[in-house]
Design an enzyme around this catalytic site. Sequence first.
Site, PDB file in Angstrom:
ATOM      1  N   CYS A  54       0.843  -1.191   0.000  1.00 58.47           N
ATOM      2  CA  CYS A  54       0.000   0.000   0.000  1.00 58.47           C
ATOM      3  C   CYS A  54       0.880   1.244   0.000  1.00 58.47           C
ATOM      4  O   CYS A  54       2.065   1.206   0.357  1.00 58.47           O
ATOM      5  CB  CYS A  54      -0.894   0.022   1.232  1.00 58.47           C
ATOM      6  SG  CYS A  54      -2.064  -1.343   1.339  1.00 58.47           S
ATOM      7  N   GLU A  56       0.857   3.673   2.017  1.00 55.83           N
ATOM      8  CA  GLU A  56       1.338   4.003   3.359  1.00 55.83           C
ATOM      9  C   GLU A  56       2.639   3.268   3.674  1.00 55.83           C
ATOM     10  O   GLU A  56       3.554   3.826   4.298  1.00 55.83           O
ATOM     11  CB  GLU A  56       0.282   3.657   4.411  1.00 55.83           C
ATOM     12  CG  GLU A  56      -0.967   4.510   4.339  1.00 55.83           C
ATOM     13  CD  GLU A  56      -2.059   3.874   3.497  1.00 55.83           C
ATOM     14  OE1 GLU A  56      -3.241   4.111   3.786  1.00 55.83           O
ATOM     15  OE2 GLU A  56      -1.736   3.129   2.535  1.00 55.83           O
ATOM     16  N   ARG A  82     -11.204  10.236  -5.295  1.00 58.77           N
ATOM     17  CA  ARG A  82     -11.778   9.508  -4.150  1.00 58.77           C
ATOM     18  C   ARG A  82     -11.501  10.199  -2.832  1.00 58.77           C
ATOM     19  O   ARG A  82     -12.150   9.913  -1.825  1.00 58.77           O
ATOM     20  CB  ARG A  82     -11.236   8.076  -4.115  1.00 58.77           C
ATOM     21  CG  ARG A  82     -11.822   7.178  -5.188  1.00 58.77           C
ATOM     22  CD  ARG A  82     -11.339   5.755  -5.024  1.00 58.77           C
ATOM     23  NE  ARG A  82      -9.935   5.598  -5.387  1.00 58.77           N
ATOM     24  CZ  ARG A  82      -9.127   4.666  -4.885  1.00 58.77           C
ATOM     25  NH1 ARG A  82      -9.576   3.831  -3.971  1.00 58.77           N
ATOM     26  NH2 ARG A  82      -7.872   4.580  -5.299  1.00 58.77           N
ATOM     27  N   CYS A  88      -5.630   0.403   5.658  1.00 56.44           N
ATOM     28  CA  CYS A  88      -6.125  -0.960   5.860  1.00 56.44           C
ATOM     29  C   CYS A  88      -5.550  -1.525   7.165  1.00 56.44           C
ATOM     30  O   CYS A  88      -4.692  -0.919   7.810  1.00 56.44           O
ATOM     31  CB  CYS A  88      -5.731  -1.847   4.680  1.00 56.44           C
ATOM     32  SG  CYS A  88      -3.970  -2.240   4.593  1.00 56.44           S
ATOM     33  N   CYS A  91      -1.632  -2.075   7.213  1.00 61.36           N
ATOM     34  CA  CYS A  91      -0.910  -0.820   7.361  1.00 61.36           C
ATOM     35  C   CYS A  91      -1.006  -0.295   8.791  1.00 61.36           C
ATOM     36  O   CYS A  91      -0.031   0.231   9.331  1.00 61.36           O
ATOM     37  CB  CYS A  91      -1.451   0.223   6.382  1.00 61.36           C
ATOM     38  SG  CYS A  91      -1.007  -0.101   4.664  1.00 61.36           S
ATOM     39  N   TYR A 125      -1.817  -6.688  19.051  1.00 57.80           N
ATOM     40  CA  TYR A 125      -0.517  -7.284  19.350  1.00 57.80           C
ATOM     41  C   TYR A 125       0.574  -6.268  19.030  1.00 57.80           C
ATOM     42  O   TYR A 125       0.521  -5.591  18.005  1.00 57.80           O
ATOM     43  CB  TYR A 125      -0.311  -8.536  18.494  1.00 57.80           C
ATOM     44  CG  TYR A 125       1.105  -9.058  18.468  1.00 57.80           C
ATOM     45  CD1 TYR A 125       1.600  -9.847  19.509  1.00 57.80           C
ATOM     46  CD2 TYR A 125       1.957  -8.762  17.403  1.00 57.80           C
ATOM     47  CE1 TYR A 125       2.904 -10.324  19.475  1.00 57.80           C
ATOM     48  CE2 TYR A 125       3.254  -9.243  17.365  1.00 57.80           C
ATOM     49  CZ  TYR A 125       3.725 -10.014  18.406  1.00 57.80           C
ATOM     50  OH  TYR A 125       5.004 -10.488  18.381  1.00 57.80           O
TER      51      TYR A 125
END
Length: 234
Positions: A54, A56, A82, A88, A91, A125
């Site tokens: 991605c 990011e 957009r 996500c 990321c 985590y």
Amino acid sequence: MQPLQSELRVIETAEALASTLGGDPNHTVAAAALDTQGRIHSAVNVHHFTGGPCAELVVLGVAAAANAGPLVAMAAAGDRSRGLIPPCGRCRQVMLDLHPDLLVAVPSDVGPQMQPIAKLLPDTYFFPDSDAERVLRFNRRYYEAVAEGTKTSSVRWEELIPSGPAIFYFEDDDRPALKGEVLAVNRYRLDELTPERLRLSDGDTVERYIRGLRQHYPAMPDDARVDVVDFEVR
């Protein structure tokens, strides 16, 4: 929380780069990130059926290549108008592990909002070997007091600040960040705060301090537990 001027520049950079995309289906999202030196780094995603990264994640690599150190703000935007898009799950996990004090721009009904990465991925985590460099944020009006050592404590709510080395970052300030250390973090209920615990000077009161704290944390409940953070500049 509403974006600061520096964070708006991050959003604008991501959206401007995204507006140049659209002709290549392999690159459809742009991201931008701000480091503690005030530099903005940008990149685009690499879409591929094997799981290309991605935008990011690409911008994390771009920032690392520029020796950026810890990042303090991130935004991503999509092609074809957009606009701002949230990260996500993968990321979010990477950001949390490598840049745990990052603020991420997300869309909302009232426009862009900045969210701490820890709040975008609760009960998660933590990768124990990431060795992330930590950031302690301050309003820029405290720069001289922190730099001179006359301000050595701060009260925070829901900021998850650990003890240890940290970069002291002053929001919307062109002056260089400072290096220091968080010496101790002690948690108290609001009704347990005392002038001694707040390190108040003569003439100041707990009630006045809490009123000021509520201006910074308007959602803070009456039964909140806050952290008194002691620190020093190296």
